[in-house]
Design a protein around this motif. Structure first.
Motif, PDB file in Angstrom:
ATOM      1  N   ILE A  83       0.837  -1.202   0.000  1.00  0.00           N
ATOM      2  CA  ILE A  83       0.000   0.000   0.000  1.00  0.00           C
ATOM      3  C   ILE A  83       0.871   1.250   0.000  1.00  0.00           C
ATOM      4  CG2 ILE A  83      -1.700   1.315   1.326  1.00  0.00           C
ATOM      5  CD1 ILE A  83      -2.615  -1.422   2.479  1.00  0.00           C
ATOM      6  N   ALA A  84       1.914   1.253   0.832  1.00  0.00           N
ATOM      7  CA  ALA A  84       2.797   2.413   0.916  1.00  0.00           C
ATOM      8  C   ALA A  84       3.525   2.652  -0.406  1.00  0.00           C
ATOM      9  CB  ALA A  84       3.807   2.224   2.046  1.00  0.00           C
ATOM     10  N   VAL A  85       3.946   1.570  -1.060  1.00  0.00           N
ATOM     11  CA  VAL A  85       4.662   1.698  -2.330  1.00  0.00           C
ATOM     12  C   VAL A  85       3.748   2.269  -3.407  1.00  0.00           C
ATOM     13  CG1 VAL A  85       5.693   0.374  -4.216  1.00  0.00           C
ATOM     14  CG2 VAL A  85       6.397  -0.060  -1.857  1.00  0.00           C
ATOM     15  N   VAL A  86       2.527   1.754  -3.502  1.00  0.00           N
ATOM     16  CA  VAL A  86       1.581   2.292  -4.489  1.00  0.00           C
ATOM     17  C   VAL A  86       1.307   3.766  -4.208  1.00  0.00           C
ATOM     18  CG1 VAL A  86      -0.788   2.165  -5.353  1.00  0.00           C
ATOM     19  CG2 VAL A  86       0.499   0.062  -4.948  1.00  0.00           C
ATOM     20  N   GLY A  87       1.140   4.097  -2.923  1.00  0.00           N
ATOM     21  CA  GLY A  87       0.923   5.495  -2.556  1.00  0.00           C
ATOM     22  C   GLY A  87       2.085   6.387  -2.951  1.00  0.00           C
ATOM     23  N   ARG A  88       3.309   5.862  -2.775  1.00  0.00           N
ATOM     24  CA  ARG A  88       4.496   6.638  -3.132  1.00  0.00           C
ATOM     25  C   ARG A  88       4.548   6.891  -4.645  1.00  0.00           C
ATOM     26  NH1 ARG A  88       9.848   3.616  -1.991  1.00  0.00           N
ATOM     27  NH2 ARG A  88       8.733   3.263  -0.031  1.00  0.00           N
ATOM     28  N   ILE A  89       4.220   5.862  -5.419  1.00  0.00           N
ATOM     29  CA  ILE A  89       4.224   6.011  -6.882  1.00  0.00           C
ATOM     30  C   ILE A  89       3.160   7.016  -7.322  1.00  0.00           C
ATOM     31  CG2 ILE A  89       3.774   4.817  -9.057  1.00  0.00           C
ATOM     32  CD1 ILE A  89       4.931   2.282  -7.736  1.00  0.00           C
ATOM     33  N   LEU A  90       1.951   6.908  -6.775  1.00  0.00           N
ATOM     34  CA  LEU A  90       0.884   7.841  -7.124  1.00  0.00           C
ATOM     35  C   LEU A  90       1.251   9.277  -6.744  1.00  0.00           C
ATOM     36  CD1 LEU A  90      -2.254   5.761  -6.070  1.00  0.00           C
ATOM     37  CD2 LEU A  90      -1.342   6.091  -8.380  1.00  0.00           C
ATOM     38  N   HIS A  91       1.954   9.396  -5.603  1.00  0.00           N
ATOM     39  CA  HIS A  91       2.382  10.723  -5.146  1.00  0.00           C
ATOM     40  C   HIS A  91       3.377  11.340  -6.133  1.00  0.00           C
ATOM     41  CE1 HIS A  91       3.306  13.889  -2.224  1.00  0.00           C
ATOM     42  NE2 HIS A  91       4.596  13.677  -2.474  1.00  0.00           N
ATOM     43  N   ARG A  92       4.333  10.535  -6.576  1.00  0.00           N
ATOM     44  CA  ARG A  92       5.356  11.042  -7.503  1.00  0.00           C
ATOM     45  C   ARG A  92       4.783  11.320  -8.893  1.00  0.00           C
ATOM     46  NH1 ARG A  92      10.687   7.410  -5.760  1.00  0.00           N
ATOM     47  NH2 ARG A  92      10.937   8.409  -3.710  1.00  0.00           N
TER      48      ARG A  92
ATOM     49  N   GLN B 241       0.629  10.578  -0.928  1.00  0.00           N
ATOM     50  CA  GLN B 241       0.798   9.220  -0.413  1.00  0.00           C
ATOM     51  C   GLN B 241      -0.038   8.984   0.840  1.00  0.00           C
ATOM     52  OE1 GLN B 241       4.665   8.236   1.187  1.00  0.00           O
ATOM     53  NE2 GLN B 241       4.401   6.056   0.806  1.00  0.00           N
ATOM     54  N   VAL B 242      -0.022   9.944   1.758  1.00  0.00           N
ATOM     55  CA  VAL B 242      -0.778   9.794   3.003  1.00  0.00           C
ATOM     56  C   VAL B 242      -2.267   9.675   2.721  1.00  0.00           C
ATOM     57  CG1 VAL B 242      -1.464  10.958   5.132  1.00  0.00           C
ATOM     58  CG2 VAL B 242       0.944  10.919   4.465  1.00  0.00           C
ATOM     59  N   SER B 243      -2.766  10.471   1.776  1.00  0.00           N
ATOM     60  CA  SER B 243      -4.196  10.426   1.439  1.00  0.00           C
ATOM     61  C   SER B 243      -4.581   9.054   0.904  1.00  0.00           C
ATOM     62  CB  SER B 243      -4.532  11.504   0.402  1.00  0.00           C
ATOM     63  OG  SER B 243      -4.258  12.781   0.904  1.00  0.00           O
ATOM     64  N   PHE B 244      -3.701   8.481   0.059  1.00  0.00           N
ATOM     65  CA  PHE B 244      -3.988   7.158  -0.495  1.00  0.00           C
ATOM     66  C   PHE B 244      -3.991   6.102   0.604  1.00  0.00           C
ATOM     67  CE2 PHE B 244      -2.454   3.042  -2.091  1.00  0.00           C
ATOM     68  CZ  PHE B 244      -3.464   2.753  -2.995  1.00  0.00           C
ATOM     69  N   ILE B 245      -3.005   6.151   1.497  1.00  0.00           N
ATOM     70  CA  ILE B 245      -2.935   5.163   2.579  1.00  0.00           C
ATOM     71  C   ILE B 245      -4.170   5.262   3.471  1.00  0.00           C
ATOM     72  CG2 ILE B 245      -1.662   4.462   4.640  1.00  0.00           C
ATOM     73  CD1 ILE B 245       0.909   5.345   3.200  1.00  0.00           C
ATOM     74  N   ARG B 246      -4.568   6.487   3.802  1.00  0.00           N
ATOM     75  CA  ARG B 246      -5.767   6.660   4.629  1.00  0.00           C
ATOM     76  C   ARG B 246      -6.996   6.083   3.929  1.00  0.00           C
ATOM     77  NH1 ARG B 246      -5.085  13.024   6.023  1.00  0.00           N
ATOM     78  NH2 ARG B 246      -3.367  12.901   7.527  1.00  0.00           N
TER      79      ARG B 246
ATOM     80  N   VAL C 182      -0.448  11.058  12.037  1.00  0.00           N
ATOM     81  CA  VAL C 182      -0.669  11.181  10.593  1.00  0.00           C
ATOM     82  C   VAL C 182      -1.795  10.261  10.129  1.00  0.00           C
ATOM     83  CG1 VAL C 182       0.393  10.802   8.313  1.00  0.00           C
ATOM     84  CG2 VAL C 182       1.729  11.841  10.157  1.00  0.00           C
ATOM     85  N   LEU C 183      -1.809   9.046  10.651  1.00  0.00           N
ATOM     86  CA  LEU C 183      -2.784   8.026  10.269  1.00  0.00           C
ATOM     87  C   LEU C 183      -3.687   7.713  11.459  1.00  0.00           C
ATOM     88  CD1 LEU C 183      -0.262   5.704   8.403  1.00  0.00           C
ATOM     89  CD2 LEU C 183      -1.771   7.416   7.369  1.00  0.00           C
ATOM     90  N   GLY C 184      -4.564   6.728  11.285  1.00  0.00           N
ATOM     91  CA  GLY C 184      -5.463   6.333  12.358  1.00  0.00           C
ATOM     92  C   GLY C 184      -6.723   7.181  12.388  1.00  0.00           C
ATOM     93  N   SER C 185      -7.725   6.674  13.079  1.00  0.00           N
ATOM     94  CA  SER C 185      -9.017   7.361  13.142  1.00  0.00           C
ATOM     95  C   SER C 185      -9.845   6.749  14.254  1.00  0.00           C
ATOM     96  CB  SER C 185      -9.763   7.212  11.814  1.00  0.00           C
ATOM     97  OG  SER C 185     -10.101   5.845  11.595  1.00  0.00           O
ATOM     98  N   ILE C 186     -11.019   7.319  14.455  1.00  0.00           N
ATOM     99  CA  ILE C 186     -11.962   6.735  15.410  1.00  0.00           C
ATOM    100  C   ILE C 186     -12.288   5.295  15.010  1.00  0.00           C
ATOM    101  CG2 ILE C 186     -14.367   6.849  16.184  1.00  0.00           C
ATOM    102  CD1 ILE C 186     -14.130   9.874  16.225  1.00  0.00           C
TER     103      ILE C 186
END
Length: 416
Positions: A56-65, A71-76, A130-134
């Motif tokens: 998930i983090a790798v895909v987020g990094r690629i989408l970010h670049r 990346q954070v938005s994708f991971i969330r 940065v991450l996490g939620s109710i």
């Protein structure tokens, strides 16, 4: 088929294949840098979960670049849609989503009869600010509320990088003080029996909030009756403690990632990450005082069984210090508070995990509290890893050991 369409389909297939190969290659590289010791509970499942998170983090990094999304938005988004399981509310607890002075909260109220007023717990989720939620701690809060007959308020504070320190801590304070002010009238909770707690960075804010409230001389609300700290991160001064060295590559929290989260919390300047890891950010004049509190000699012998290498004195860099200096303040590093503040701490529950970079933060905080003759309950999970409670009742991602850990919290809350 038209030759143009055939070329287009082949081109798209080639791009998809290249993208998948890139993701697999980057994920494989990341996985090779991880280390899951044999003693970890359900190590095979942890391998699987870590691989998923890395992907998930790798895909987020690629989408970010590529400029598609952060990346954070994708991971969330991915975590909320596919990895966070919100189950139907079980009998015995009532759940409400509310606003406490504009801060989102979720309130868990036991539905069983109660003679008199109940106890309460304000809970702050982890996730590196940065991450996490109710939703990510929904099962944890339900379990605590139901099994300990406690009204639990889970706080949905603002997150970095959109919001920096002190927004997160301010939200936790706002929600907690609101709860204390209406506890008896609206929730049949004794405000003198309300504790604060959390996991990881949530535990950091629980400790910081207690210290913030303790410094005030004009308190018009009851002080938290206890602080419940589940594998807390408590200081930004030393990332070379034995637990940081021994568990630097143990999922789910790597050594370098913890520094990244602190920097995101403060200002987002990750260019100083390596300097902070090496300790170049701590002024020479502060080191003797910090060493008194953070010295490995304050740890038990068992903390050295998996090795430890004393690092040479780092070279102070004033520019790095000025970039992160707020991180050495007690509101970000509660372990670095003065004795006069530690002395005002409420009774404390600390849970640490053997295979967690944050293990020694919790143990060193326990020692500081004991030195001040404060009431401390400590539980150490020998086969535990950071983040394990988030896998409570999560379908195929469930770790049976998570129930044991949360039940330790329940047992303590019952004593309040």
């Amino acid at each position: 088929m038209d030759i143009g369409w055939a070329i287009l389909i082949i081109g798209i297939a080639a791009l998809v294949a290249a993208f998948l190969l890139l993701v697999i290659g980057l994920a494989y590289s990341e996985l090779m840098n991880s280390d899951i010791p044999r003693g970890v509970a359900n190590s095979g499942k942890l391998h699987m979960v870590h691989g998923l998170f890395v992907g998930i983090a790798v895909v987020g990094r690629i989408l970010h670049r590529l400029g598609i999304c952060h990346q954070v938005s994708f991971i969330r988004w991915f975590t909320a849609c596919f990895l966070t399981r919100v189950n139907p509310v079980p009998p015995g607890v009532r759940v409400k989503d509310l606003k406490f002075s504009e801060v989102s909260v979720r309130v868990y109220e036991p539905t069983t009869g109660c003679d008199g007023l109940r106890r309460g717990l304000a809970y702050f989720h982890g996730g590196g600010w940065v991450l996490g939620s109710i939703d990510s701690v929904d099962e944890v809060c339900r379990h605590i509320a139901k099994e300990s007959d406690t009204t639990v308020v889970s706080v949905g504070y603002r997150l970095a990088p959109e919001h920096r320190y002190p927004a997160q801590l301010d939200d936790c304070e706002t929600a907690t003080c609101h709860f204390l002010s209406v506890a008896e009238a609206e929730f049949s909770v004794d405000p003198r029996r309300v504790a604060v707690g959390g996991d990881g960075t949530g535990a950091n804010m629980a400790a910081a909030l207690c210290q913030r409230l303790a410094r005030r001389e004009d308190r018009h609300l009851p002080f938290p009756c206890a602080q419940v700290l589940i594998y807390p991160t408590l200081q930004m001064a030393d990332f070379n403690l034995p637990s940081y060295q021994q568990n630097h590559a143990v999922p789910i929290l790597f050594r370098g990632r913890m520094v990244f989260y602190y920097l995101q919390y403060l200002n987002g300047d990750i260019s100083v990450c390596q300097d902070v890891l090496e300790g170049n950010h701590v002024p020479t004049e502060l080191r003797p005082r910090y060493k008194e509190w953070l010295s490995p000699s304050n740890l038990q012998d068992e903390c050295f069984e998996r090795g430890f290498c004393e690092q040479p004195a780092p070279e102070y860099d004033g520019e790095v210090y000025h970039t992160i200096k707020v991180g050495l303040e007690p509101e970000v590093s509660p372990l670095l508070a003065g004795d006069d503040v530690i002395q005002k701490s409420p009774p404390t529950f600390i849970l640490t995990c053997e295979y967690d970079v944050l293990r020694d933060d919790g143990i060193l905080y326990r020692k500081r509290l004991l030195d001040m003759e404060k009431d401390v309950t400590w539980h150490h999970v020998m086969d535990g890893f950071h983040g394990m409670i988030n896998f409570l009742n999560q379908g195929r991602l469930t770790f049976p050991s998570a129930v044991r850990v949360v039940d330790r919290v329940v047992a303590y809350v019952k004593t309040l």
